[in-house]
Design an enzyme around this catalytic site. Structure first.
Site, mmCIF file in Angstrom:
data_model
loop_
_atom_site.group_PDB
_atom_site.id
_atom_site.type_symbol
_atom_site.label_atom_id
_atom_site.label_comp_id
_atom_site.label_asym_id
_atom_site.label_seq_id
_atom_site.Cartn_x
_atom_site.Cartn_y
_atom_site.Cartn_z
ATOM 1 N N ILE A 138 26.279 -21.052 20.140
ATOM 2 C CA ILE A 138 25.918 -22.314 19.494
ATOM 3 C C ILE A 138 25.540 -21.994 18.047
ATOM 4 O O ILE A 138 25.187 -20.858 17.724
ATOM 5 C CB ILE A 138 24.764 -23.041 20.228
ATOM 6 N N ASP A 139 25.645 -22.981 17.187
ATOM 7 C CA ASP A 139 25.435 -22.758 15.760
ATOM 8 C C ASP A 139 24.015 -22.283 15.453
ATOM 9 O O ASP A 139 23.075 -22.541 16.209
ATOM 10 C CB ASP A 139 25.704 -24.054 14.974
#
Length: 305
Positions: A138-139
């Site tokens: 995930i970012d």
């Protein structure tokens, strides 16, 4: 040394040079970009400028990026918020600002560094030394649940579920604008932006199928709190899909309007729930990460508008 050339658009008028680079080179850290500027590796219209230099529409910004060296990834004693753990799986609640795996500008302090220390070397090696145990990511500025695999068998099992779109992944997000319908689906392929290779875009030719289901949880003045369920898992999928229907995520520096009235560090996006079939037992396992404090505080502010 590789060279990246960027042209400023109208929306970048008056933006600081370091913020301009941070927006258009999201895979690099702000501190790394500022270091490049200080060392004279960034030119604006052929001239060296300071990080505070104000960009004007039409400016040509050239950045010289040193060739990447494959760093050795060392275990680091970084505390982890463990939601679930056994001999095959580790589910953690990733904090805001933590990068998942080492890259340029992020040689240390990543989730991988922390996991190597926590698991004492017991991780799958399928994705190599830079991403041991990492099946998905995930970012940096997205919080929430992420699963790590401790052996190759578990890695292959979880990767197959990701490919078959059978893993439960529910996110919470705050988007700009008021969504009128109570729920909906964005079904639009996602691929590289045709003119900006650092961004993704919806509906592009040769894009990969991408489906996001959203449900309104609460409406505010000018904003909407939603749950997004991923059917597929493309890069920046929720951010791109919500922006494509004119409801970009609040605080998103890449796909948003650039306005950030609540001074957020990145988009208001949280991976709340992740569920999968356990590779050893065949039973369904689910982990849920509570909303982070900044997100709760933001909701309270919006409720008072």
């Amino acid at each position: 040394m590789s060279r990246v050339t960027l042209r400023a658009e109208e929306r970048h008028q008056g933006q600081r040079l370091d913020r301009f680079l941070d927006e258009l080179l999201p895979e690099q850290s702000r501190s790394y970009l500022q270091k490049l500027i200080r060392e004279g590796n960034v030119l604006v219209n052929g001239a060296v400028q300071k990080a505070s230099f104000k960009i004007a529409e039409g400016d040509l910004v050239t950045a010289e990026l040193p060739e990447l060296r494959e760093p050795e990834v060392e275990p680091e004693d970084i505390p982890l918020d463990v939601l679930y753990e056994d001999d095959s799986l580790l589910m953690i609640n990733k904090p805001k600002g933590m990068v998942v795996h080492p890259a340029a500008g992020h040689a240390g302090g990543t989730l991988v560094n922390a996991v190597l220390h926590h698991c004492r070397g017991s991780l799958s090696g399928i994705n190599g030394v830079q991403r041991p145990g990492i099946v998905h990511r995930i970012d940096k500025d997205t919080t929430g649940v992420l699963v790590v695999c401790k052996n190759d068998a578990a890695h292959n099992h979880v990767a197959a579920q990701l490919k078959d779109h059978t893993i439960t992944r529910k996110y919470r997000a705050i988007v700009c604008g008021v969504i009128r319908e109570d729920e909906g689906t964005v079904d639009a392929p996602i691929g590289r932006h045709p003119s900006d290779r650092k961004r993704m875009a919806a509906g592009v030719r040769n894009g990969k199928r991408a489906v996001t289901h959203y449900r309104v949880l609460e409406r505010f003045r000018g904003y909407t709190y939603v749950e997004c369920r991923l059917e597929t898992g493309r890069t920046h999928q929720i951010r791109v899909h919500m922006a494509s229907i004119h409801h970009p995520l609040l605080g998103d520096p890449v796909y948003g309007s650039g306005k950030n009235p609540y001074h957020l560090e990145g988009q208001a996006l949280h991976a709340m729930t992740l569920g999968l079939i356990h590779p050893d037992t065949g039973e369904y396992v689910e982990a849920e990460a509570p909303l982070p404090p900044y997100f709760e505080a933001l909701l309270e502010k919006l409720r008072k508008l």
